[in-house]
Design an enzyme around this catalytic site. Structure first.
Site, PDB file in Angstrom:
ATOM      1  N   LYS A  81       0.291  16.507  21.947  1.00  0.00           N
ATOM      2  CA  LYS A  81       0.803  16.157  23.276  1.00  0.00           C
ATOM      3  C   LYS A  81       1.586  14.848  23.245  1.00  0.00           C
ATOM      4  O   LYS A  81       2.710  14.772  23.751  1.00  0.00           O
ATOM      5  CB  LYS A  81      -0.355  16.043  24.274  1.00  0.00           C
ATOM      6  CG  LYS A  81      -1.133  17.330  24.488  1.00  0.00           C
ATOM      7  CD  LYS A  81      -2.201  17.166  25.541  1.00  0.00           C
ATOM      8  CE  LYS A  81      -3.235  16.123  25.179  1.00  0.00           C
ATOM      9  NZ  LYS A  81      -3.998  16.454  23.951  1.00  0.00           N
ATOM     10  N   GLU A 125      -4.715   4.840  27.365  1.00  0.00           N
ATOM     11  CA  GLU A 125      -4.025   4.915  26.081  1.00  0.00           C
ATOM     12  C   GLU A 125      -4.746   4.101  25.006  1.00  0.00           C
ATOM     13  O   GLU A 125      -5.358   3.071  25.294  1.00  0.00           O
ATOM     14  CB  GLU A 125      -2.599   4.360  26.219  1.00  0.00           C
ATOM     15  CG  GLU A 125      -1.617   5.329  26.800  1.00  0.00           C
ATOM     16  CD  GLU A 125      -1.234   6.392  25.797  1.00  0.00           C
ATOM     17  OE1 GLU A 125      -0.374   6.150  24.945  1.00  0.00           O
ATOM     18  OE2 GLU A 125      -1.816   7.484  25.865  1.00  0.00           O
ATOM     19  N   ARG A 126      -4.639   4.569  23.778  1.00  0.00           N
ATOM     20  CA  ARG A 126      -5.090   3.763  22.646  1.00  0.00           C
ATOM     21  C   ARG A 126      -4.015   2.716  22.369  1.00  0.00           C
ATOM     22  O   ARG A 126      -2.826   2.969  22.562  1.00  0.00           O
ATOM     23  CB  ARG A 126      -5.313   4.629  21.413  1.00  0.00           C
ATOM     24  CG  ARG A 126      -6.318   5.753  21.617  1.00  0.00           C
ATOM     25  CD  ARG A 126      -6.312   6.708  20.434  1.00  0.00           C
ATOM     26  NE  ARG A 126      -7.208   7.830  20.653  1.00  0.00           N
ATOM     27  CZ  ARG A 126      -6.878   8.953  21.281  1.00  0.00           C
ATOM     28  NH1 ARG A 126      -5.650   9.076  21.774  1.00  0.00           N
ATOM     29  NH2 ARG A 126      -7.730   9.930  21.438  1.00  0.00           N
TER      30      ARG A 126
END
Length: 495
Positions: free
Chosen positions: A189, A215-216
Site C-alpha cells: 500500500k 506512520e512509522r
C-alpha cells in the site's frame, strides 16, 4: 474665588479617586475572570486527564494548556460532572501530575494556514518537524472544520491518470473523488502511494498534501526523500501524527491536515490532492480514545461512534466552485478480512476501491492489485469512453474465466482443456504479467528502471493481447515492462 477654586479641586480629586477605583475594579474583574479559567488536574488515567474548575466549564473541543514547563495541551472530550472536564492529553510529559494547574484558552485546537507551509513537514499543532527554520507568524484556523453543504458542492467527471496500468485500466480514479487502497500488512500500500506521488504530483496543477496517520518514522523519512528526488517538495505539505505519539494526536492529525487543504481550496482557489496513509490508523486511534473515555465498545471492539467520526473526516473531502479536492487513502485491512467494520465503513465513502491481493504479492505480481475485487464508479462508457470500457470489460472477463479454470488445471492439467480454453488461459497469463510494472520508488531494491505508462499505451497493449497479436510469445516476456513496445526485441514476432 477661593471657594470656587476649592470646590473645583475637590471635584477633581473625587473624579480622580473614582477613576482609580474603577481601574482597581477592572483589574480585579480581570483577575477573577482569569482565576475562573484556571482548573487543576484531579485525576489521571492513561492519556486522559480530569480537570476540576471552580468557575464555568470549558466547552467540548476546547484547548486547555498546563501552566508548566514544558506546556502540555489537553483537548476537552467530555463533561462528566458539573465541575469537571475530561480531556485527552495530546503531548504528555513527565511533569504531568495531579494538582497541576490548567488554563482554559477558550479556543479550539488550531493550525497555521498559508503559502509558507509549502515544502514543510508539520505535526498536529502546526509546528515544524523537518529541522528547518520555524514558520513565520501565520493566521490560524480551528481544526474542527464544517463539511461543505451539498448545495455548494461540485461533481467532477474528469479522470485522474496515475501512469499505473492496472489502476488506469480497471479502476480509474476521478478528479475530486476519493479512492482507497485496501490490503493487509506487507502487500504494497505505502509503495503504491509513494509511486502515485512520483507519477502524479509532478504533473499535478495544484497543491499536494500528505497526511501520515500512525506512520512509522522510516516511512515518513522515505516519503520526504522521495518527494525531494521528484522535485515536488515546493508544492507539497506533509503532516504527521506518528505511531509513537498519543492516540489523541493520531485521532486529530487528519482534521489538522484537512484544515490546511481547505485553505488552499477555498481561499487560494487551488486544486488539492490529499494523500492519507493510513486511514485505518485514524479508526484505530478513535477506538483507543473511546476506550480511554470509558465508552462501551461496539462490534469487534470498535468505538460506538465509528460511523460518525469517520464521516466527520471524510465528508470534508469534496470539490466546490472554488477548487477541487481529490483524495487517495491507504486502508489497512486487519487479517485480510474485508468484512471488518472499519473496512466496510470506509468502503461506503469511496468512489474507487483498489484491492491488493496477498496471493498476487506472493507470486511476485506487483502491483498486487486484484482486478476482480477492485472497483471504480468512473468505469462507465459515459465517463471513460466506449473503447476504454470495452477493453476493461474484456480484460476482467478473461481474468475471471481464467480464475474459474484454475481448479481444472490443478486437477487435470492444462492439456485437458479445450483449444478455446487454452487460448483464454494464455491471454489471461499474458495480461496478468503485462499489468505488472516496475516502479520508480523500488529502483534501488529491484534494479529495474521505473516506468510511467500513459493510458493510451495501456489500452493499446491490452487490445493487442486480447486480439492474439502475441500468441507465439511466452508469458514471461510481458513481466515487468512498461508499454507493449518494450517487449524484448529478440523474440518479437507478433503484432
Amino acid at each position: 474665588m477661593v471657594k470656587a477654586a476649592l470646590r473645583e479641586q475637590a471635584i477633581f480629586k473625587a473624579r480622580a479617586n473614582a477613576r482609580g477605583l474603577h481601574s482597581v475594579i477592572k483589574v480585579r474583574r480581570r483577575n477573577l475572570a482569569q482565576f475562573a479559567d484556571i482548573g487543576h488536574i484531579s485525576a489521571l488515567s492513561g492519556g486522559i486527564a480530569e480537570i476540576r474548575f471552580d468557575g464555568a466549564l470549558p466547552a467540548i473541543g476546547t484547548r486547555l494548556v498546563t501552566l508548566s514547563d514544558p506546556e502540555m495541551t489537553i483537548e476537552v472530550s467530555s463533561l462528566p460532572s458539573r465541575d469537571t472536564a475530561r480531556g485527552l492529553v495530546l503531548n504528555p510529559a513527565p511533569e504531568l501530575c495531579t494538582g497541576l494547574a490548567v488554563s482554559n484558552t477558550r479556543q479550539p485546537l488550531t493550525v497555521p494556514v498559508g503559502d509558507a507551509l509549502l515544502g514543510r513537514m508539520l505535526n498536529v499543532f502546526g509546528e515544524t518537524i523537518d529541522g528547518k527554520a520555524p514558520l513565520p507568524d501565520l493566521p490560524r484556523r480551528s481544526i474542527h472544520g464544517v463539511p461543505v453543504p451539498l448545495s455548494q458542492r461540485r461533481v467532477e467527471t474528469g479522470i485522474f491518470e496515475t501512469g499505473i496500468k492496472a489502476i488506469d485500466l480497471l479502476c480509474p480514479l476521478g478528479r475530486g473523488h476519493k479512492a482507497g487502497l485496501f490490503g493487509g500488512a506487507g502487500v504494497g500500500k505505502t509503495v503504491l502511494i509513494i509511486e502515485m506521488i512520483h507519477n502524479m504530483v509532478a504533473e499535478y496543477e495544484g497543491v499536494s498534501l500528505f497526511c501520515g496517520i500512525g506512520e512509522r518514522c522510516r516511512e515518513a523519512e522515505d516519503l520526504y526523500r522521495e518527494m525531494e528526488r521528484a522535485d515536488v517538495l515546493d508544492r507539497a505539505i506533509m503532516v504527521f501524527g506518528q505511531m509513537n505519539e498519543s492516540p489523541g494526536v493520531r485521532f486529530r492529525v487528519g482534521h489538522a491536515a484537512l484544515t490546511m487543504a481547505e485553505y488552499f481550496r477555498d481561499d487560494l482557489r487551488q486544486n488539492v490532492l490529499v494523500l492519507i496513509d493510513n486511514i485505518f490508523r485514524f479508526v484505530q486511534a478513535g477506538a483507543e480514545v473511546s476506550g480511554l473515555l470509558g465508552r462501551i465498545p461496539s462490534r469487534v471492539g470498535y468505538q460506538p461512534t465509528l460511523g460518525t467520526e469517520l464521516a466527520e473526516l471524510e465528508e470534508r473531502i469534496c470539490s466546490t466552485n472554488r477548487g477541487s479536492m481529490t483524495s487517495i487513502q491507504a486502508v489497512y485491512v486487519p487479517a485480510d478480512d474485508f468484512t471488518d467494520p472499519a473496512a466496510t465503513h470506509i468502503f461506503s465513502h469511496l468512489s474507487a476501491s483498489i484491492v491488493l491481493s496477498r496471493k498476487k504479492a506472493s507470486t511476485g505480481l506487483y502491483p498486487a492489485i486484484d482486478p476482480l475485487k477492485s472497483y471504480s464508479k468512473m468505469l462507465s462508457p459515459g465517463t471513460v469512453g466506449d473503447r476504454h470500457y470495452r477493453i476493461a470489460w474484456q480484460v476482467r472477463s478473461t481474468l475471471a474465466e481464467y480464475e474459474e479454470l484454475k481448479d481444472i488445471i490443478a486437477m487435470l492439467g492444462l492439456e485437458e482443456l479445450s483449444t478455446a480454453d487454452r487460448a483464454i488461459v494464455r491471454r489471461a497469463r499474458q495480461l496478468e504479467r503485462f499489468l505488472t510494472q516496475p516502479f520508480f520508488s523500488t529502483e534501488p531494491m529491484t534494479g529495474k528502471t521505473g516506468s510511467r505508462v500513459p493510458l493510451e499505451h495501456t489500452l493499446g497493449g491490452c487490445e493487442r493481447i486480447l486480439a492474439d497479436a502475441f500468441a507465439d510469445r511466452p508469458e514471461s516476456d510481458f513481466y515487468m515492462i512498461g508499454s507493449i513496445d518494450e517487449l524484448p526485441a529478440s523474440s518479437n514476432q507478433g503484432g
